[in-house]
Design an enzyme around this catalytic site. Structure first.
Site: not given
Ligand code: PMP
Length: 302
Positions: A162
């Site tokens: 991330k």
């Molecule tokens: N895709 C992207 C590009 C994101 O930034 C996020 C948010 N973190 C998600 C998917 C969803 O991830 P999560 O459920 O872990 O927040």
């Protein structure tokens, strides 16, 4: 519709956690020659606290540490220290339900693509943020417009991290969608398959089946994984597969999942409209319920 932002972030008050200490919000400053700013050498998390407990904090912390390793740096704090700091920060700011943003980045020792001598910093911020999209969008379903930019192939981007660097095309795509009156963008991947929204994963419903793109070149969200696990308890079949844009008109429902958006109905993608939010709603309710159960489980352990 744009997210609700009551005050610019640098003008807020309260406490942040920075490199092992609490600092007053306004004093958390960086030098302009910070590697993280010039070369996007930063990784972050988005987390939510429900009734004072952070949902899946351990998983978020592990993902943060792993994202840094993927970018070839080691965060100088362990998982336990980060988790304790997160809860201490929530307490210090009296935040019970809120959003938490840990971020780690390379400092200002070296300005060059190679930066192995740089000091690694970690900050954690938290604030109250009830909803990502405004209330009416959440109720009626948000709208997505297919973006021009595409999620790159796995050989061109470490998609499991991330990392801030992934969000450039997300910002460009969301700006374009908003200019055209949509709430967010639908990102296709490099092959032209349906991938996700700019910061949330995507699900479709047909009959009692959930269809969702395989996360083979974008983030496999923690909320996505929680919703997949919940679906089986509701007797729903989950099919992770390649989904083509031509199929968008063949589904009855569509929704997003993500820490910020939680489980959010999609009412429209380009010209396709999704009138229903029935199974999605059941999953949204089950997800909400799980955030409460999660708190009870933690209380039981403590
Ligand atoms: N895709 C992207 C590009 C994101 O930034 C996020 C948010 N973190 C998600 C998917 C969803 O991830 P999560 O459920 O872990 O927040």
């Amino acid at each position: 519709m744009t997210p609700l932002i009551p005050l610019p972030f640098d003008q807020r008050t309260g406490w942040l956690w920075l490199d092992g200490e609490f600092v007053e919000w306004g004093n958390a400053r960086l030098h302009v020659l910070t590697h993280g700013l010039h070369y996007a050498s930063s990784v972050f998390e988005g987390e939510r606290a429900y009734s004072g407990q952070v949902f899946r904090l351990e998983e978020h912390t592990q993902r943060l540490l792993e994202s840094a390793r993927i970018l070839d740096f080691e965060i100088p704090f362990g998982a336990q220290e980060i988790e304790c700091a997160t809860h201490a920060l929530l307490n210090k700011n009296s935040i019970v339900d809120g959003y938490i943003r840990p971020i780690a980045w390379r400092g200002s020792e070296q300005i060059s693509t190679a930066a192995r001598a740089s000091r690694i910093h970690l900050a954690i911020a938290a604030w109250e943020w009830p909803r990502y999209f405004d209330k009416s969008a959440h109720q009626a379903g948000i709208s997505l417009q297919t973006a021009v930019w595409r999620r790159p192939p796995p050989c061109s981007s470490p998609f499991n991290a991330k990392a801030a660097s992934h969000y450039m095309i997300a910002t460009l795509s969301k700006h374009a969608a908003e200019r055209n009156g949509f709430d967010d963008a639908l990102m296709l991947d490099w092959r032209g398959q349906v991938a996700e929204a700019t910061s949330a994963n995507l699900f479709f419903v047909r009959d009692r089946e959930l269809h969702t793109p395989l996360p083979d070149c974008f983030l496999n969200g923690i909320t996505r994984q929680a919703v997949i696990a919940l679906a089986s308890s509701l007797d729903l079949r989950v099919i992770e597969r390649a989904i083509l844009p031509e199929e968008l008109c063949q589904f009855d429902e569509c929704f997003l999942t993500g820490t910020a958006v939680e489980v959010c109905p999609v009412g429209r993608i380009d010209d396709h409209r999704y009138q229903k939010f029935k199974l999605g709603k059941a999953l949204a309710n089950a997800f909400r319920e799980q955030t409460i159960t999660h708190k009870k489980e933690l209380e039981h352990v403590m």
